[in-house]
Design an enzyme around this catalytic site. Structure first.
Site, PDB file in Angstrom:
ATOM      1  N   HIS A 119    -106.052  -7.724 -66.994  1.00  0.00           N
ATOM      2  CA  HIS A 119    -106.815  -7.904 -65.751  1.00  0.00           C
ATOM      3  C   HIS A 119    -108.297  -7.667 -65.985  1.00  0.00           C
ATOM      4  CE1 HIS A 119    -103.567  -8.117 -62.651  1.00  0.00           C
ATOM      5  NE2 HIS A 119    -102.858  -7.697 -63.700  1.00  0.00           N
TER       6      HIS A 119
ATOM      7  N   HIS B  27    -102.705 -12.573 -62.046  1.00  0.00           N
ATOM      8  CA  HIS B  27    -103.050 -13.572 -61.027  1.00  0.00           C
ATOM      9  C   HIS B  27    -102.725 -15.001 -61.464  1.00  0.00           C
ATOM     10  CE1 HIS B  27    -104.920 -10.029 -59.291  1.00  0.00           C
ATOM     11  NE2 HIS B  27    -105.523  -9.850 -60.454  1.00  0.00           N
TER      12      HIS B  27
ATOM     13  N   GLU C 193    -111.364 -14.050 -61.835  1.00  0.00           N
ATOM     14  CA  GLU C 193    -110.630 -13.138 -62.718  1.00  0.00           C
ATOM     15  C   GLU C 193    -109.444 -13.818 -63.404  1.00  0.00           C
ATOM     16  OE1 GLU C 193    -108.760  -9.683 -60.894  1.00  0.00           O
ATOM     17  OE2 GLU C 193    -107.674  -9.381 -62.766  1.00  0.00           O
TER      18      GLU C 193
ATOM     19  N   GLU D 144    -107.560  -3.165 -67.925  1.00  0.00           N
ATOM     20  CA  GLU D 144    -108.689  -3.685 -67.132  1.00  0.00           C
ATOM     21  C   GLU D 144    -109.840  -3.840 -68.115  1.00  0.00           C
ATOM     22  OE1 GLU D 144    -108.598  -4.581 -64.027  1.00  0.00           O
ATOM     23  OE2 GLU D 144    -107.206  -3.304 -62.888  1.00  0.00           O
TER      24      GLU D 144
END
Ligand SMILES: [Zn+2]
Length: 496
Positions: free
Chosen positions: A395, A328, A342, A461
């Site tokens: 992430h 992102h 995040e 993650e």
């Protein structure tokens, strides 16, 4: 009996499985003494127990040492240093130990005095001195003393930085090193080229060292250059296709160490690269990575080559290009919950991974190092254009419900399925253990960045932004550092 055999064979297989893991670090050895004189002595011990001939130069006359190295190789003689006015104690002892009968001194009396020469004579050693009235003449006289050279190496006589990496090639092939000024060639140099009927030459250094104006005075010249001393050494290794199965590594500024180290490399038909003594240089990392070098001998003691550099060479990630992709950025915040964005967590952890990898000798590259947005496609192509060896996307997880929690690592099977899974398998358990999160395991998924990246790639993650317990950890620096450490440690063990 059968069970006895079974136990025995199990032990045997156990050994086979165990040994490669134990030997997984790169092999690094150090050769050095307490001074330049001591280092030359220690290097001579790597090749010789006795030596009827030795070459001696002043420990401060680098130009003489550079031209003396190919001569020493051809005479099967160690290269030792002395102080000017008095034979260095270490060198004297070594000459005795090697039962040396002949010494060739390279350099005039201003650098190796008559007193020093007489000291050697009084040891019952016969002396021959090769010297000119300046460095150009000395290099020409050394070249004259060499047997049937077909090619010469041309260096700027005042810039020692270009010399070390070419010495193994020059020595091994019997090519003398001749000096030039930056813009014109000294007559002593052109005379010896003519006398020896030299047919070709290699100019070493960029046009900042030797300008193109000297080309026309040289027999069929080719040039090897680099934007700095580290890159030049790397380019020499690559262009001349020198062996890197065992690489000698010296500080690019410690000429006395580098010259004798280069001679040792020549004796072993290997190459020498130079680096920053405090931290492996980028050029050095690149050549290590592209050559897949894993066996090193460092020349000299700290601070010439620090313990940090020694450990970087030992680390199996050294020279690997690892692409770190914090998910992102900018208008794309990723998951938003529990007061966390995040994109910020991803970037924070990615920066820590980047730092750890860089400190270990890897060449890590980040898809973004600030709050910028890049498309998934841009991330994939950036990794491809940097020729990354690994792709790691970072992430934080999210769910509509706040209860799902834990860490998981994804890989895709489109390219490099086996290696990607192996990387995920190394990172994932460490992530859950270090973060004390639920281990959700390694999973397959075709996320864009890991599907289209052609190198081994994983998507990590770290934990759930949407779970309050996980989120409370992601808020703390200590846990963000643990996540980074897990990714880093997993990457290192992947290379083991
Ligand atoms: Zn995400």
């Amino acid at each position: 009996m059968r069970s006895y055999i079974k136990v025995l064979s199990m032990c045997f297989f156990g050994l086979i499985l165990f040994v490669p893991i134990a030997l997984a670090d790169n092999s690094v050895k150090r050769v050095g003494g307490n001074s330049r004189y001591g280092t030359a002595v220690e290097i001579s011990k790597q090749t010789y127990s006795t030596a009827s001939t030795a070459v001696i130069v002043s420990g401060n006359a680098y130009a003489d040492a550079i031209v003396a190295a190919p001569l020493a190789y051809q005479k099967n003689a160690p290269l030792l240093y002395t102080t000017t006015d008095k034979l260095s104690y270490e060198t004297k002892t070594r000459l005795k130990d090697m039962r040396t009968k002949n010494v060739i001194i390279v350099g005039g009396t201003p650098v190796v005095s008559s007193n020093t020469a007489n000291q050697i004579k009084r040891m019952g050693i016969s002396i021959k001195r090769i010297a000119g009235s300046n460095r150009f003449e000395t290099s020409a006289r050394v070249a004259k003393a060499m047997t049937a050279p077909s090619k010469v190496i041309i260096l700027n006589g005042f810039l020692y930085e270009d010399a070390p990496a070419i010495i193994p090639y020059a020595a091994k092939n019997g090519f003398p090193i001749l000096f030039t000024n930056k813009t014109y060639i000294n007559s002593a140099t052109t005379a010896v080229i003519k006398d020896k009927k030299i047919r070709s030459s290699i100019i070493v250094g960029s046009t900042k060292s030797i300008s193109n104006s000297v080309n026309k005075k040289l027999p069929s010249p080719t040039r090897i250059s680099g934007s700095n001393r580290y890159e030049l050494a790397a380019n020499i290794v690559q262009k001349l296709n020198l062996s890197t199965s065992k690489v000698y590594v010296s500080n690019g500024y410690s000429y006395s160490d580098a010259i004798v180290g280069a001679l040792l490399a020549a004796m072993n038909k290997q190459s020498l690269i130079v680096t920053d003594g405090q931290n492996l240089s980028v050029g050095t990392r690149k050549i290590i990575g592209s050559e897949n070098a894993s066996n090193f001998t460092v020349i000299g003691t700290p601070p010439a080559i620090s313990t940090k550099v020694f450990n970087q060479l030992k680390n199996p990630v050294v020279g690997e290009t690892i692409f770190i992709d914090p998910g992102h950025g900018d208008q794309d915040s990723g998951a938003v919950a529990n007061g966390l964005l995040e994109k910020e967590i991803n970037l924070d952890i990615a920066k820590r991974v980047n730092m750890k990898l860089n400190a270990s000798g890897a060449l890590s590259v980040m898809s973004r190092s600030n709050d910028t947005f890049y498309s998934l496609q841009e991330r994939v192509s950036k990794a491809a254009s940097t020729q990354a060896d690994l792709f790691i996307s970072i992430h934080g997880n999210a769910n509509d419900s706040s209860s799902p929690n834990g860490s998981e690592t994804f890989y895709d099977t489109t390219y490099q399925a086996t290696k990607s899974k192996r990387l995920a398998d190394q990172i994932q358990p460490k992530l859950a253990t270090y973060l004390k999160t639920r281990n959700r395991g390694v999973k397959r998924a075709g996320f864009y960045v890991i599907k289209y990246s052609r190198m081994p790639s994983v998507l990590v993650e770290t934990a759930f932004i949407t779970n309050s317990s996980d989120a409370s950890k992601l808020k703390q620096s200590v846990y963000k550092d643990k996540a980074a450490q897990a990714i880093y440690d997993g990457t290192v063990s992947y290379y083991k």
